[in-house]
Design a protein around this motif. Structure first.
Motif, short mmCIF file in Angstrom:
data_model
loop_
_atom_site.label_atom_id
_atom_site.label_comp_id
_atom_site.label_asym_id
_atom_site.label_seq_id
_atom_site.Cartn_x
_atom_site.Cartn_y
_atom_site.Cartn_z
N ALA A 211 0.78 -1.35 0.10
CA ALA A 211 0.01 -0.05 -0.03
C ALA A 211 0.80 1.11 0.06
N VAL A 212 1.78 1.27 1.05
CA VAL A 212 2.82 2.42 0.82
C VAL A 212 3.51 2.66 -0.61
N PHE A 213 3.76 1.56 -1.14
CA PHE A 213 4.59 1.66 -2.65
C PHE A 213 3.31 2.12 -3.41
N TRP A 214 2.33 1.54 -3.80
CA TRP A 214 1.22 1.51 -4.67
C TRP A 214 0.43 2.99 -4.75
N LEU A 215 0.38 3.33 -3.42
CA LEU A 215 -0.46 4.80 -3.39
C LEU A 215 0.35 5.80 -3.72
N GLY A 216 1.52 5.71 -3.80
CA GLY A 216 2.20 6.94 -4.30
C GLY A 216 1.81 7.24 -5.76
N TRP A 217 1.23 6.39 -6.69
CA TRP A 217 1.03 6.45 -7.89
C TRP A 217 -0.18 7.31 -8.13
N PRO A 218 -1.32 6.99 -7.34
CA PRO A 218 -2.56 8.01 -7.86
C PRO A 218 -2.45 9.11 -6.74
N PHE A 219 -1.83 9.07 -5.60
CA PHE A 219 -1.94 10.01 -4.60
C PHE A 219 -0.54 11.01 -4.32
N GLY A 220 0.43 10.56 -4.99
CA GLY A 220 1.67 11.15 -4.78
C GLY A 220 2.33 10.97 -3.46
N ALA A 221 3.02 12.02 -2.73
CA ALA A 221 3.70 11.74 -1.56
C ALA A 221 2.76 11.96 -0.26
N SER A 222 1.47 12.31 -0.48
CA SER A 222 0.44 12.42 0.48
C SER A 222 -0.17 10.79 0.64
N GLY A 223 -0.22 10.24 -0.46
CA GLY A 223 -0.49 8.63 -0.32
C GLY A 223 0.19 7.82 0.34
N VAL A 224 1.63 8.15 -0.02
CA VAL A 224 2.67 7.51 0.60
C VAL A 224 2.89 7.55 2.03
N VAL B 55 8.73 5.59 -7.73
CA VAL B 55 7.38 5.87 -8.24
C VAL B 55 7.36 7.40 -8.27
N LEU B 56 7.43 8.05 -7.32
CA LEU B 56 7.44 9.56 -7.55
C LEU B 56 8.28 10.12 -8.45
N LEU B 57 9.43 9.58 -8.45
CA LEU B 57 10.41 9.96 -9.66
C LEU B 57 9.90 9.78 -11.03
N LEU B 58 9.25 8.58 -11.14
CA LEU B 58 8.84 8.42 -12.37
C LEU B 58 7.76 8.97 -12.85
N LEU B 59 6.80 9.57 -11.97
CA LEU B 59 5.67 10.00 -12.29
C LEU B 59 5.89 11.56 -12.52
N GLU B 60 7.17 12.10 -12.29
CA GLU B 60 7.35 13.56 -12.48
C GLU B 60 7.68 13.76 -14.02
N ASP B 61 6.95 14.88 -14.59
CA ASP B 61 7.20 15.41 -15.85
C ASP B 61 8.08 16.47 -15.93
#
Length: 327
Positions: free
Chosen positions: A124-137, A187-193
């Motif tokens: 959950a810690v890992f995957w929630l970074g995808w839709p919710f970013g740092a707050s999800g983590v 994940v957070l790094l991957l999702l950065e534009d």
């Protein structure tokens, strides 16, 4: 992962039986012939000795290590370039396996971490970074910590007081932060534009540069152990080799892949060498205290999945911090 290089092992080096692969001892291969025995006599005293696996001076089964390393590296590059979002799934599986490996080793040492909520909450810690970013983590991390505390409090029933509750829950939180939390920054790094996949590729290339530079310089020139009480095979010469390779790699990747100021590559290269080396030392000390050589056996020539992630995990956080700040 020997990011800081290696010094040749010497007979009678420090370390205990079953300690980590960094223990610095020289172990005779199975089937070794005693001194003075007739040529061609094997361990059983009649047939030819079985050929020992080919190992490097740093103690690895070099052909297996190279084959596994190249396969993993090429696969990760292909996924990042062609299906970047699939990389999240690849790392998620690796995080789950690594968490299971560590939890298994801890429980073998009578450290009763709550394995089920640790592994599930870590996902959950890992995957929630995808839709919710740092707050999800952050939210998933806090929730998993609370669940693990309650689970450990009552895992022997309501009528039995838990033994070593404080120690076990503290190590559980440490494991949760060490693996899933640090991995979530990839994940957070991957999702950065823009080009988040190229940012992840950059940090992975630099960790490999650090590893290769440390290994080559340590094997060829290593004479001065860095932290002999933890990892006698890791040398200052290897550390310098890591710096040289990672700085060159940083200059090239940040300039060519990210099209950014080359000095950012220098900062990133130096930072990753430091944290990759420290990550390796941290795992070496943990394995030394647990009295084991590797966290697992899944990857021939390397050990377990966790034995490949020890340098990557802190490097993911530092890469996210540096690139998010400076780019």
């Amino acid at each position: 992962m020997p990011a800081g290089g290696a010094v040749p092992a010497t007979p009678g080096g420090s370390g205990s039986p079953g300690a980590s692969s960094d223990a610095g001892t020289t172990v005779a291969p199975s089937g070794a012939v005693p001194a003075g025995a007739p040529a061609g006599t094997g361990a059983a005293g009649g047939g030819p000795a079985d050929p020992a696996p080919r190992r490097s001076r740093a103690g690895r089964n070099l052909p297996a290590a190279l084959a596994v390393g190249l396969t993993l590296g090429i696969s990760c590059i292909a996924v990042l370039l062609f299906v970047p979002k699939a990389f999240i799934g690849v790392v998620g599986v690796a995080v789950g396996i690594a968490t299971w490996e560590v939890a298994k080793r801890l429980r073998e040492a009578d450290v009763l971490v709550p394995r089920t909520p640790l592994i599930a909450g870590g996902q959950a810690v890992f995957w929630l970074g995808w839709p919710f970013g740092a707050s999800g983590v952050a939210g998933a991390f806090a929730a998993t910590v609370l669940i693990c505390m309650v689970w450990r409090l009552f895992d022997h029933g309501l009528n039995t007081a838990p033994r070593n509750f404080l120690r076990d829950t503290a190590i559980t939180v440490f494991t949760l932060a060490w693996i899933p939390l640090l991995a979530s920054f990839a994940v957070l790094l991957l999702l950065e534009d823009p080009a988040g996949n190229l940012r992840v590729l950059t940090f992975m290339i630099l960790v490999v540069c650090s590893d290769v530079g440390g290994y080559v310089a340590g094997v060829l020139f290593g004479r001065h152990p860095m932290v002999p009480s933890i990892s006698p095979k890791k040398s200052w010469e290897g550390f310098c080799g890591s710096l040289v390779f990672a700085i060159i790699g940083g200059l090239l990747t940040v300039t060519l892949l990210l099209e950014a100021n080359s000095m950012i590559g220098v900062v990133l290269g130096v930072g990753l060498v430091v944290v990759a080396t420290l990550g390796d030392l941290i795992e070496s000390q943990i394995k030394r205290e647990l009295g084991i050589k590797d966290m697992g056996t899944m990857l021939p020539g390397h050990g377990g999945i966790m034995d490949r992630l020890d340098s990557m995990l802190p490097s993911a956080f530092v890469s996210w911090l540096v690139l998010s700040t400076l780019l």
